[in-house]
Write an enzyme that holds these catalytic residues in place. Sequence first.
Site, PDB file in Angstrom:
ATOM      1  N   ARG A 208       0.776  -1.079   0.042  1.00 44.19           N
ATOM      2  CA  ARG A 208      -0.022  -0.149   0.117  1.00 44.19           C
ATOM      3  C   ARG A 208       0.870   1.202  -0.041  1.00 44.19           C
ATOM      4  NH1 ARG A 208      -3.804  -2.375  -1.492  1.00 44.19           N
ATOM      5  NH2 ARG A 208      -5.724  -2.408  -0.616  1.00 44.19           N
TER       6      ARG A 208
ATOM      7  N   GLU B 265      -1.882   7.987  -4.165  1.00 44.90           N
ATOM      8  CA  GLU B 265      -2.194   7.569  -5.573  1.00 44.90           C
ATOM      9  C   GLU B 265      -3.759   7.951  -5.652  1.00 44.90           C
ATOM     10  OE1 GLU B 265      -1.386   3.378  -4.872  1.00 44.90           O
ATOM     11  OE2 GLU B 265      -3.203   2.888  -5.228  1.00 44.90           O
TER      12      GLU B 265
ATOM     13  N   HIS C  21      -0.777   0.291  -9.400  1.00 44.38           N
ATOM     14  CA  HIS C  21      -1.461  -0.438  -8.668  1.00 44.38           C
ATOM     15  C   HIS C  21      -2.392  -1.590  -9.392  1.00 44.38           C
ATOM     16  CE1 HIS C  21      -3.545  -0.344  -4.646  1.00 44.38           C
ATOM     17  NE2 HIS C  21      -3.431  -1.733  -4.972  1.00 44.38           N
ATOM     18  N   ILE C  22      -1.656  -2.425 -10.097  1.00 41.81           N
ATOM     19  CA  ILE C  22      -2.106  -3.315 -11.002  1.00 41.81           C
ATOM     20  C   ILE C  22      -1.649  -4.957 -10.716  1.00 41.81           C
ATOM     21  CG2 ILE C  22      -2.403  -1.979 -12.917  1.00 41.81           C
ATOM     22  CD1 ILE C  22       0.277  -3.174 -14.098  1.00 41.81           C
TER      23      ILE C  22
HETATM   24  C1  GLV Z   1      -5.355  -4.315  -3.840  1.00 38.13           C
HETATM   25  O1  GLV Z   1      -4.571  -3.446  -3.738  1.00 38.13           O
HETATM   26  C2  GLV Z   1      -6.070  -5.270  -2.988  1.00 38.13           C
HETATM   27  O2  GLV Z   1      -5.805  -4.892  -1.769  1.00 38.13           O
HETATM   28  O3  GLV Z   1      -6.646  -6.251  -3.407  1.00 38.13           O
END
Ligand code: GLV
Length: 327
Positions: free
Chosen positions: A240, A269, A287-288
């Site tokens: 995170r 973000e 964030h992928i």
């Molecule tokens: C993605 O960051 C999730 O927490 O699933």
Amino acid sequence: MSKPRILIARAVFPEVIERLSHHFEVESNQADTVWSKVELMEKLRDKAGAFTTGSDRIDGEVLAACPQLKICANMAVGYNNFDLDAMTARGVLGTNTPDVLTETTADFGFALLMATARRITESEHYLRAGQWTKWSFDMFAGSDIHGATLGILGMGRIGQGIAKRGSHGFGMNVIYHNRSRLDAATEAECKARYVSKEELLKTADHLVLVLPYSAASHHAIGAAELAQMKRTATLVNIARGGIVDDAALAQALRDKRIAAAGLDVFEGEPAVHPDLLTVPNVVLTPHIASSSVPTRLAMANLAAENLIEFFTQNKALTPLNPQVLKG
Ligand code: GLV
């Protein structure tokens, strides 16, 4: 009997909306508009359930404005967008999507580690810019993955998946630090050794962050921690934003205090610290980590199943605060 009303806060697979429509009166957001908090509260005011994503903050203010709300089903394993204490106090169930994304996210963590250590995106930019005119003995020479020491901070399911890839697939020496130590059988399965955070920082050639965000993990990696790492080390954050102090990291990368970083998550973000955009030795992705088509579909379906189970049977597959189900 009228169907309960739910809100799907962001765009999602049409088949999941179709499935939910059999059980609920659905308001969806296929335009994928990112609503302000006030807009979200307006949309949620008359809803009994919400299908949320990590971008939708559910806190005391939202809950107070939406007294009919009974469940928020997050399409993410992380749930730091929920104020879970406030939800529990109001009897609102929260659910997340663990397990279905573990292997895909561990794959991505490893991909980002390899791209970072072997300078893949940096060298691609160089090639695309037409700068490749000759062979050079040290062109984009990076660091090795095989045989190196892989440090993992946060050893939940995804951390364990990364450990197994490292030890079994690449012959890495795996060390980890976690709030609690794994049992001996799991450590043996991962071929991972528990160490203090200090030893982890000092001895890892590659450090991967996979711990949940909380007040306790805020800036778990800042200037002081970066200063303890090897100058040749790489750092990967798929956990995170906020776990790393991005300003301190950009400075450490600029000063070559560490060799390189791979980041999938950022403080604040989708804004990215401007200094990170100007240093070359960082691989940046939006964030992928869980984003393969089958996994995102599985996550959406799990969130949908949580909503359906809750309204039809007063239970959920992956509840975060199951105590509210008893009330
Ligand atoms: C993605 O960051 C999730 O927490 O699933």
